[in-house]
Structure formats: structure tokens, C-alpha cells
Enzyme design. Structure first.
Site, PDB file in Angstrom:
ATOM      1  N   THR A   1     -12.539  51.897 -89.758  1.00 27.11           N
ATOM      2  CA  THR A   1     -13.287  51.260 -91.644  1.00 27.11           C
ATOM      3  C   THR A   1     -12.860  49.587 -91.901  1.00 27.11           C
ATOM      4  O   THR A   1     -12.788  49.202 -90.437  1.00 27.11           O
ATOM      5  CB  THR A   1     -10.769  51.429 -93.056  1.00 27.11           C
ATOM      6  OG1 THR A   1     -10.449  50.900 -91.803  1.00 27.11           O
ATOM      7  CG2 THR A   1     -10.716  52.511 -92.476  1.00 27.11           C
TER       8      THR A   1
ATOM      9  N   GLU B   1     -13.280  57.269 -94.318  1.00 23.98           N
ATOM     10  CA  GLU B   1     -11.962  58.223 -94.515  1.00 23.98           C
ATOM     11  C   GLU B   1     -12.816  59.809 -94.362  1.00 23.98           C
ATOM     12  O   GLU B   1     -11.891  61.098 -94.705  1.00 23.98           O
ATOM     13  CB  GLU B   1     -11.056  57.907 -95.391  1.00 23.98           C
ATOM     14  CG  GLU B   1     -10.126  57.061 -95.031  1.00 23.98           C
ATOM     15  CD  GLU B   1     -10.189  55.407 -95.228  1.00 23.98           C
ATOM     16  OE1 GLU B   1     -11.831  55.755 -95.722  1.00 23.98           O
ATOM     17  OE2 GLU B   1      -9.627  54.746 -94.683  1.00 23.98           O
TER      18      GLU B   1
ATOM     19  N   LYS C   1      -5.342  43.851-114.752  1.00 25.45           N
ATOM     20  CA  LYS C   1      -4.685  44.070-116.216  1.00 25.45           C
ATOM     21  C   LYS C   1      -4.507  42.603-117.337  1.00 25.45           C
ATOM     22  O   LYS C   1      -5.000  41.787-117.288  1.00 25.45           O
ATOM     23  CB  LYS C   1      -3.685  43.884-115.178  1.00 25.45           C
ATOM     24  CG  LYS C   1      -3.634  45.680-114.621  1.00 25.45           C
ATOM     25  CD  LYS C   1      -2.927  45.460-113.471  1.00 25.45           C
ATOM     26  CE  LYS C   1      -2.942  46.140-112.407  1.00 25.45           C
ATOM     27  NZ  LYS C   1      -3.326  45.921-111.077  1.00 25.45           N
TER      28      LYS C   1
ATOM     29  N   TRP D   1      -6.657  47.911-119.183  1.00 23.88           N
ATOM     30  CA  TRP D   1      -7.911  47.797-117.534  1.00 23.88           C
ATOM     31  C   TRP D   1      -8.391  47.133-118.074  1.00 23.88           C
ATOM     32  O   TRP D   1      -9.451  47.683-118.835  1.00 23.88           O
ATOM     33  CB  TRP D   1      -7.285  48.699-116.971  1.00 23.88           C
ATOM     34  CG  TRP D   1      -5.893  49.520-117.109  1.00 23.88           C
ATOM     35  CD1 TRP D   1      -4.624  48.309-117.067  1.00 23.88           C
ATOM     36  CD2 TRP D   1      -5.409  50.050-115.034  1.00 23.88           C
ATOM     37  NE1 TRP D   1      -3.753  49.168-116.492  1.00 23.88           N
ATOM     38  CE2 TRP D   1      -4.244  50.030-114.985  1.00 23.88           C
ATOM     39  CE3 TRP D   1      -6.374  50.357-114.035  1.00 23.88           C
ATOM     40  CZ2 TRP D   1      -3.631  50.545-113.902  1.00 23.88           C
ATOM     41  CZ3 TRP D   1      -5.657  51.478-113.373  1.00 23.88           C
ATOM     42  CH2 TRP D   1      -3.893  51.191-113.392  1.00 23.88           C
TER      43      TRP D   1
HETATM   44  P1  ADP Z   1     -13.661  50.344 -96.200  1.00 20.40           P
HETATM   45  O1  ADP Z   1     -13.422  50.195 -94.664  1.00 20.40           O
HETATM   46  O2  ADP Z   1     -13.455  48.875 -96.991  1.00 20.40           O
HETATM   47  O3  ADP Z   1     -13.140  51.698 -97.086  1.00 20.40           O
HETATM   48  P2  ADP Z   1     -15.847  52.347 -96.809  1.00 20.40           P
HETATM   49  O4  ADP Z   1     -17.199  52.130 -96.612  1.00 20.40           O
HETATM   50  O5  ADP Z   1     -15.117  53.414 -96.478  1.00 20.40           O
HETATM   51  O6  ADP Z   1     -15.020  50.392 -96.590  1.00 20.40           O
HETATM   52  O7  ADP Z   1     -15.817  52.030 -98.757  1.00 20.40           O
HETATM   53  C1  ADP Z   1     -15.185  52.432 -99.311  1.00 20.40           C
HETATM   54  C2  ADP Z   1     -15.457  52.850-100.551  1.00 20.40           C
HETATM   55  O8  ADP Z   1     -16.465  51.458-100.935  1.00 20.40           O
HETATM   56  C3  ADP Z   1     -14.516  53.599-101.812  1.00 20.40           C
HETATM   57  O9  ADP Z   1     -13.442  53.725-101.598  1.00 20.40           O
HETATM   58  C4  ADP Z   1     -15.301  53.211-102.310  1.00 20.40           C
HETATM   59  O10 ADP Z   1     -14.290  52.046-103.428  1.00 20.40           O
HETATM   60  C5  ADP Z   1     -16.431  51.996-102.241  1.00 20.40           C
HETATM   61  N1  ADP Z   1     -17.569  52.921-102.805  1.00 20.40           N
HETATM   62  C6  ADP Z   1     -18.200  53.714-101.770  1.00 20.40           C
HETATM   63  N2  ADP Z   1     -19.469  54.142-102.442  1.00 20.40           N
HETATM   64  C7  ADP Z   1     -19.660  53.227-103.940  1.00 20.40           C
HETATM   65  C8  ADP Z   1     -19.791  53.748-105.602  1.00 20.40           C
HETATM   66  N3  ADP Z   1     -21.061  54.298-105.750  1.00 20.40           N
HETATM   67  N4  ADP Z   1     -19.539  53.098-106.529  1.00 20.40           N
HETATM   68  C9  ADP Z   1     -18.603  52.503-106.775  1.00 20.40           C
HETATM   69  N5  ADP Z   1     -17.343  52.006-105.472  1.00 20.40           N
HETATM   70  C10 ADP Z   1     -17.831  52.592-104.330  1.00 20.40           C
END
Ligand code: ADP
Length: 542
Positions: free
Chosen positions: A186, A331, A439, A444
């Protein structure tokens, strides 16, 4: 009673075998680090993946051993995807944008045995190789003639010399489809990097569902440009989906700037591309500045972070390109939802359609999702109530590699860390990452909503909203803004721009102009860095 059908394991090797037999002549075109354009076919990719498998056998690499890559999107990387996994080893894509210390930590944690890297990453490997304690072999992805002579890296080989003498006749091994195939850490925006270990089964199923019409909608008639990197979450599974369906693939290599991407799209007649919003922003700026039009591009999938509504309308209104918004995470292999319209939406007017398109979309088959409150109670799908988003499915993580962090699941569901609404039609919309939600006075505020309004202002190139501690309201939003080159907007004008577009209390308290918004290794805004940059910032006294 058991079914009486053939039982064949879902193995990644079957994808490249299929492409070779049924789409052998289809091209894979890559811009190389050297700057030239290389042309290959699925037949050649398949033969060379088998040479990779032989070369790994020659080094006595064990079943399940990790082979790391530090590489751009390109044909050699694709050959490694299939040669490494197909022969039973695990391909571990390292993110070259990480700090060298992080790369060392990750390579040691993964116990990588081999590192294959593009020439442009030689300086990184020169810095880290001595500290990567498990790596026995270093291979640079180039011709023998380009092999650097005095790299200081012991036993450094060129990829072409490494696989060149191997036979392309190789019988892929047959094994349990649940065996590990690939690994990705990640990006660490949510704490220490943890490894997600994909299986052959999860990868094949994810690639198949991802290719569906209501997924990424790709077929043998497409020419696909994945700008989204193969070094992070398998380029959203596109290399597997494309090989599975025999689409032409075009790889941008290291050249991600608007001009290079545009030229490649035009010269190769790309009709479908995928990437994160920051990359498309560069492309759109280039198109606008040079007054260009796409002659073949029809669709683009945008995800990884929220796609601003203005980007969706720019693509469609000015350039006739359909934007498909998608959401997922490391994940989840990563695809979770894709925003394609249902039949009932076809007749909607432009604005109503856009209101659907800005959502992150509907689950593709295989991904089940729900939203819950603080007590874990499921919340209604009314498009208004928001809660923590949980998912489950055959390509969703069950456990991190080495059991890091204990079981991530809650009653069999994986908490995504995102806050979302789901409407009656099943469209999910991310409100925020739970740690980015602001918040204010018991309510929110979605930082994404605040950012999207700023992004709609013609002078704004990028905007990031964060919460600042407030004695009365707990937190108040401010917006950090990077202006477009040569464009001007004042604090007051930008705050006035919010009037009528959102509730008064959701309008940020202040605008901070910055030269650049910090981006992480996968092109996402790094709000933790921004908070650090602004740690001495104080809210204006009302
Ligand atoms: P990290 O390791 O930072 O979790 P990822 O590449 O797995 O990296 O990122 C996943 C996260 O990216 C998601 O949980 C979400 O918060 C954000 N994300 C992915 N696609 C979108 C989207 N289309 N709109 C908003 N957030 C997104």
C-alpha cells in the site's frame, strides 16, 4: 453431487497462452526509456515470458520466491508479469517514486530475490543495492549494448542477455489457483506500508470482471493506453484484462507529460485510456494550450482519487471523450466500483447525467459493499446517509502479508477507510477518506466537495482542503490552491465563487495559495504533507 465439468485452475499463464493462440499478431507498443518506440506482439511477449521462466529456473528460484521490479509501463515489464507469475514465482512491483529508504525497507520485508529495473532507476538501485539484504541478482531492463559498465552493482546483467539464450519452449507448471501471483505494498498514506498478496485466482477473476461492459468495458476492438502505472496495483488489472481479451496495448514508459501522452494516443490510435486525475490534468492543460483535438480517443477511466466534475465535463463537452469514474484500492486488486449509467439514466439531461457520473459508481460483479455507522449497523441506501464503507469479495484482501497488523476484517468485511453514501440504484459516492473528513460544529464537511468547487474555477490548477483546529467549531476547512500558470484569482474572489454552490457553513474559512500541492508516489494529494507544510498556519480572526 459434483458438477461434471472440467476443472481447470485459473492461472495467469492461461491468459498469455490464450493471447498467443488467438491474438498472436496483436501489437504491444511501448515508449522506451531510451525515447524510441518499440513494437512487439502477443506472440513475442508470450515467447519471451517463457524465456523469463527458464532464466528464473536457471537461477534456482523457488516456487513463491519474490522477483521485484522497478519499472515503467512497457513490454519487458509485461513479460515479467507473465514469466514470473506463470512459472510460480511472485512478481513484486516496487514503487520507484518512494524514498530509497522505503524501497530498502519494502524489498527486505518482501524478501525479494531478484530485482529487475529500468535504466532510469539505476541511480536509485546504486543507492539501495548494498542494503537490500535478500536480493541476489540485479537485472537492468535493456539491451546488452546499453548495460552500464561501471555501475558498482555486483553481477549486474542486461535483461536481453539474461533471457536471450533461453529457449522459448516451456511448459507452464500447473498448481493451485490460490497460490500467490503478485504483491503490492500500500502506498503508506494510511500508515506503514503493508503488502497485499494477490493470487492467481483473484487476479484472473478481477481481470475478467474488470473487462465487462459495466466494468472498464474493453474488448479485442480496443487500443488501450494504461497511464496508470504497472508498479502500483497492477495498473488496475488492465495488463491482465487486455491480454485476456486480445486488445492492443500501448505503454507510455517514463513519458507521462501531456505532450508525450497526446502524441502516443494519436500515433497509435488509442481509443481507451486509464489514469489518475493529476495525469489527465496535465494532458488537458496541454490540449488547451495547443488547441488540440483527439482523433481516436473515445473513453477514459479516471480513478485513484476523486475525479473533479469539471474534468468530466471538459473531456465530454470539449473533446467528446466519455469519462468513466472508478474507485478501488490496493487491498481490492484494485477495482471496486465503476460509474457506468443504467438504462434509466440514458434519457437524463446533461446536468442530471453529470450528477450520476461524478459518483464513484456501482459494484462490479464480485464486489459486495455496505455502509455502516459507528456501531457497525448497516445504513440505508438513500444517497444521503453516509457511513464507513466496507467491502468483501474474491479479490478483496483477507490478510496482509506476514499477518501484519492482525486481521483487517470485521465479520468478514474489509473496512476501506472511506466514508460514502450509496443510493437506491447502488451508486456509491465517496464523501471522504475517514481521516480527511472535516468535523465542524457537530456536522461533517466533505473535503472532496470543497475541492471540487475550487477546481471548477478557471484559475485553479489543483486544490486541497484540510481541516484546521477551531476553538468553537472543533475544525474549520481551508483550501490550499495552486493556480494555473499565468492565471490570477484573489482570496476574496475564490471565496465569493463558493456563494450559492454550497451551504454557507461549508465554505472554507480561508484560501492559502501554494506553489505546489504535495503529491504521493501514485499521484494522489498528500494531505499529511500539506498539514505539515501549514503547521504554523493560523485561521483568520473572524
Ligand atoms: P493507499 O495505499 O493510499 O490506500 P490506494 O491506491 O490503495 O492507496 O488508494 C485507495 C484509496 O484511494 C481509496 O480508499 C480512496 O480513498 C481513494 N480513491 C480511489 N479511487 C477514488 C475515487 N474515484 N474517488 C475518491 N477517492 C478514491
Amino acid at each position: 453431487m459434483l458438477g461434471l465439468m472440467q476443472s481447470q485452475q485459473l492461472l495467469i499463464s492461461s491468459l498469455i497462452d490464450f493471447a498467443e493462440r488467438h491474438h498472436g499478431e496483436v501489437e504491444v507498443v511501448s515508449r522506451r526509456v531510451e525515447g524510441d518506440i518499440h513494437r512487439s506482439t502477443y506472440q513475442q511477449i508470450a515467447a519471451r515470458s517463457r524465456q523469463v521462466a527458464h532464466a528464473l529456473d536457471r537461477w534456482n528460484l523457488g516456487f513463491g520466491d519474490r522477483v521485484a521490479t522497478l519499472a515503467w509501463n512497457g513490454y519487458r515489464h509485461l513479460e515479467l508479469y507473465f514469466g514470473v507469475s506463470g512459472s510460480g514465482r511472485v512478481i513484486h512491483t516496487l514503487n520507484p517514486r518512494l524514498h530509497p529508504d522505503q524501497i530498502v525497507w519494502i524489498a527486505n520485508h518482501a524478501e525479494d530475490q531478484v530485482l529487475c529495473f529500468d535504466l532510469s532507476f539505476l541511480p536509485i538501485v546504486q543507492v539501495v543495492h548494498g542494503r537490500c539484504t535478500t536480493i541476489k541478482h540485479f537485472v537492468v531492463l535493456c539491451d546488452e549494448s546499453k548495460l552500464p559498465g561501471d555501475s558498482g552493482i555486483p553481477g549486474l546483467m542486461s535483461y536481453e542477455a539474461w533471457i536471450g539464450t533461453e529457449s522459448s519452449a516451456y511448459e507452464w507448471p500447473d498448481f493451485d489457483e490460490n497460490c500467490a501471483s503478485s504483491m503490492c505494498y500500500t502506498s503508506g498514506t494510511t500508515g506503514n506500508p503493508k503488502a497485499v498478496l494477490y493470487s492467481h485466482r483473484s487476479t484472473v477473476l478481477h481481470g475478467m470482471s474488470g473487462a465487462l461492459p459495466d466494468g472498464l468495458n474493453v474488448s479485442a476492438r480496443d487500443c488501450i493506453l494504461p497511464v496508470v502505472p504497472m508498479f502500483h496495483v497492477n495498473a488496475w488489472g488492465l495488463p491482465y484484462s487486455a491480454v485476456m481479451i486480445g486488445a492492443k496495448l500501448v505503454f507510455p514508459g517514463p513519458a507521462m507529460d501531456g505532450k508525450s501522452i497526446y502524441e502516443l494516443m494519436e500515433s497509435e490510435k488509442v481509443n481507451f485510456a486509464a489514469g489518475v486525475p493529476t495525469v489527465w490534468q496535465m494532458l488537458l492543460s496541454h490540449m488547451q494550450a495547443s488547441n488540440l483535438r483527439f482523433s481516436t480517443l473515445k473513453r477514459t477511466v479516471i480513478g485513484g482519487s476523486a475525479c473533479p466534475p469539471t474534468m468530466i465535463s471538459s473531456f465530454s463537452d470539449t473533446y467528446g471523450v466519455e469519462v468513466i469514474h472508478a474507485w478501488g484500492m490496493t487491498e481490492m486488486s484494485p477495482l471496486g466500483t465503476v460509474c457506468t449509467l443504467k438504462n434509466k439514466h440514458q434519457a437524463l439531461g446533461a446536468q442530471d447525467k453529470l450528477n450520476v457520473r461524478i459518483k464513484q459508481g456501482r459494484s462490479i460483479y464480485g464486489v459486495d459493499m455496505k455502509i455502516v455507522d459507528g456501531e457497525g449497523k448497516e445504513l440505508p441506501w438513500d444517497g444521503v446517509t453516509f457511513g464507513d464503507l466496507l467491502v468483501r469479495g474474491p479479490w478483496v484482501i483477507a490478510e496482509y502479508y506476514k499477518g501484519e497488523g492482525g486481521s483487517p476484517l470485521v465479520d468478514g468485511w474489509f473496512p476501506t477507510g472511506d466514508v460514502a453514501t450509496i443510493d437506491a440504484d447502488g451508486y456509491m459516492q465517496i464523501t471522504d477518506r475517514s481521516k480527511d473528513v472535516i468535523k465542524s460544529g457537530g456536522e461533517w464537511i466533505s473535503s472532496i466537495d470543497v475541492e471540487n468547487i475550487a477546481m471548477a474555477h478557471p484559475a485553479v490548477a489543483m486544490a486541497a482542503c484540510i481541516g484546521i483546529k477551531h476553538p468553537k467549531w472543533d475544525e474549520r476547512p481551508i483550501i490550499a490552491v495552486m493556480k494555473k500558470q499565468g492565471a490570477e484569482v484573489s482570496r476574496e474572489a475564490l471565496l465569493a465563487f463558493y456563494e450559492g454552490k454550497t451551504a454557507k457553513w461549508q465554505i472554507p474559512d480561508d484560501v492559502v495559495f501554494v506553489d505546489a500541492i504535495p503529491l504521493g508516489g501514485t499521484g494522489k494529494m498528500q494531505k499529511s504533507k500539506l498539514r505539515e507544510m501549514l503547521r504554523d498556519y493560523r485561521l483568520p480572526v473572524a
